[in-house]
Design an enzyme around this catalytic site. Structure first.
Site, PDB file in Angstrom:
ATOM      1  N   TYR A  62      11.249 -58.671  71.211  1.00 12.81           N
ATOM      2  CA  TYR A  62      10.326 -59.675  71.144  1.00 12.81           C
ATOM      3  C   TYR A  62       9.645 -59.907  72.619  1.00 12.81           C
ATOM      4  O   TYR A  62       8.408 -60.024  72.569  1.00 12.81           O
ATOM      5  CB  TYR A  62      10.681 -60.946  70.513  1.00 12.81           C
ATOM      6  CG  TYR A  62      11.091 -61.015  69.033  1.00 12.81           C
ATOM      7  CD1 TYR A  62      10.075 -61.204  68.045  1.00 12.81           C
ATOM      8  CD2 TYR A  62      12.494 -60.844  68.796  1.00 12.81           C
ATOM      9  CE1 TYR A  62      10.474 -61.173  66.746  1.00 12.81           C
ATOM     10  CE2 TYR A  62      12.716 -60.455  67.406  1.00 12.81           C
ATOM     11  CZ  TYR A  62      11.625 -60.930  66.235  1.00 12.81           C
ATOM     12  OH  TYR A  62      12.116 -60.833  65.082  1.00 12.81           O
ATOM     13  N   CYS A 101      13.815 -61.524  58.029  1.00 12.96           N
ATOM     14  CA  CYS A 101      13.869 -62.066  59.626  1.00 12.96           C
ATOM     15  C   CYS A 101      15.171 -61.646  60.173  1.00 12.96           C
ATOM     16  O   CYS A 101      16.120 -62.073  59.260  1.00 12.96           O
ATOM     17  CB  CYS A 101      13.524 -63.268  59.553  1.00 12.96           C
ATOM     18  SG  CYS A 101      14.094 -64.487  60.744  1.00 12.96           S
TER      19      CYS A 101
END
Length: 377
Positions: A216, A85
């Protein structure tokens, strides 16, 4: 690289389908547990109430509405941070740069999770050796039995109680620099120089909005229109950074700051994930000369590249995001050896650690297990 049967969640009750692409435009939930671990609990509790911030602020003197202050205490807290992440990866880098490995322990969940939670599946018995749990979710529920939001990393867990303390990742890393200063290693860099903060925060803000979150926004867009607008915003910001880095070695000048850490974790993943998986394909990072050289400069700097696990990065994105990769097939490429090629950024002067020194060798137990060209030479 293929996911095991236990990692394949398509068609199961714990599938992630619909968890990432659910509307036309992707909007990140930025509501976090905003508790802080601080050097002077009483002073922080007595300070005026602070406003919440999507990027954090190293000058924050108090707490946001409803937040609590916890005391700095070596050995008390465990940083749960998945190497896959980018938001968690920055906390791993900063912990290492500051030399806090012996003060705050590290738990690294595996790269693949279902809709419930990150899991400690890298251990031999599927449990974290210190916390004794299988899922990070258990620590959120220990404190908030009806916790309604996503179980995110990084998260700081209070080991004695097993309760999550905070998952407010932008403030967490600033607090590692400021509140934990007594425990920094000798020679630790100043990642939040007082004289640069006013100029640094707008850069961090733009990097977060347009680049860190921008990839994103493009990848999780639910319509052609939303995707194309996000794509344009992202590359406008990357063009700005390409120009900015033509004349300075790092974002704020001649030495690394927190701004560089926050940009690095996105650039690192760009060609391996975002270019294809998130359709950010106007060009690759390797086709932007200044950004690519800058990224290699950081990768080859102790504390940055030595924390990287490309296998975990790719497996996370391509397996977890069923909405955009329902087959869960993980790509074999790209080749990684070019991360070690000469970057030439020394010509711009400066020194990565300023007046400080690099961190020492990575401890064997914290070395990333997956693909990383630094460990194959």
């Amino acid at each position: 690289m293929a996911p095991s049967e236990s990692q394949q969640t398509v068609g199961t009750e714990h599938s992630t389908k619909g968890a990432y692409v659910s509307s036309e435009e992707f909007t990140r939930d930025t509501h976090y547990i905003e508790d802080r671990v601080v050097a002077d609990v009483q002073a922080v509790r007595s300070a005026p109430v602070e406003a919440s911030s999507k990027i954090g602020d190293p000058r924050m003197a108090g707490l946001t509405e409803g937040a609590q202050a916890w005391p700095v205490e070596p050995g008390r807290y465990r940083l749960v941070a998945a190497r896959a992440c980018p938001w968690a990866h920055r906390s791993i880098i900063i912990r290492r740069l500051l030399g806090l490995e012996g003060v705050i322990s590290l738990a690294t969940p595996g790269p693949v999770h279902d809709v419930r939670s990150w899991t400690f599946d890298l251990g031999p018995d599927g449990r974290d050796p210190v916390l004794g749990t299988e899922r990070l979710q258990e620590h959120y529920f220990k404190r908030f039995p009806d916790y309604p939001r996503g179980i995110t990393v990084p998260a700081l867990v209070d080991v004695p109680s097993g309760e999550v303390v905070t998952n407010d990742y932008p403030q967490l890393t600033f607090d590692l620099s400021t509140q934990w200063a007594e425990y920094h290693r000798e020679g630790a860099p100043d990642l939040v120089p007082a004289g640069l903060i006013d100029d640094m925060l707008p850069v961090i803000g733009r990097v977060f909005t347009e680049v860190n979150n921008g990839v994103y926004r493009a990848g999780f867009a639910g319509s052609q229109r939303a995707y194309e607008l996000s794509y344009k915003r992202l590359f406008k910001a990357l063009d700005w950074l390409e120009e900015l880095l033509a004349g300075r070695r790092f974002l704020m000048g001649g030495s690394i700051t927190e701004a560089d850490v926050r940009l690095f974790t996105t650039l690192l993943r760009f060609d391996a994930v975002y270019h294809g998986h998130f359709k950010c394909n106007r060009n690759k990072l390797t086709e932007m000369p200044n950004l690519w050289a800058y990224a290699r400069d950081l990768f080859q700097t102790p504390g940055f590249g030595d924390t990287v696990d490309f296998d975990q990065i790719k497996r996370h994105y391509y397996v977890v995001h069923e909405d955009i990769n329902p087959t869960q097939v993980v790509p074999a490429g790209p080749d990684l050896d070019n991360w070690l090629s000469e970057h030439g950024r020394q010509r711009l002067g400066g020194a990565p650690f300023g007046d400080g020194t690099p961190p020492g060798p990575m401890a064997a137990e914290e070395r990333p297990p997956g693909d990383n060209p630094l460990y194959s030479v």
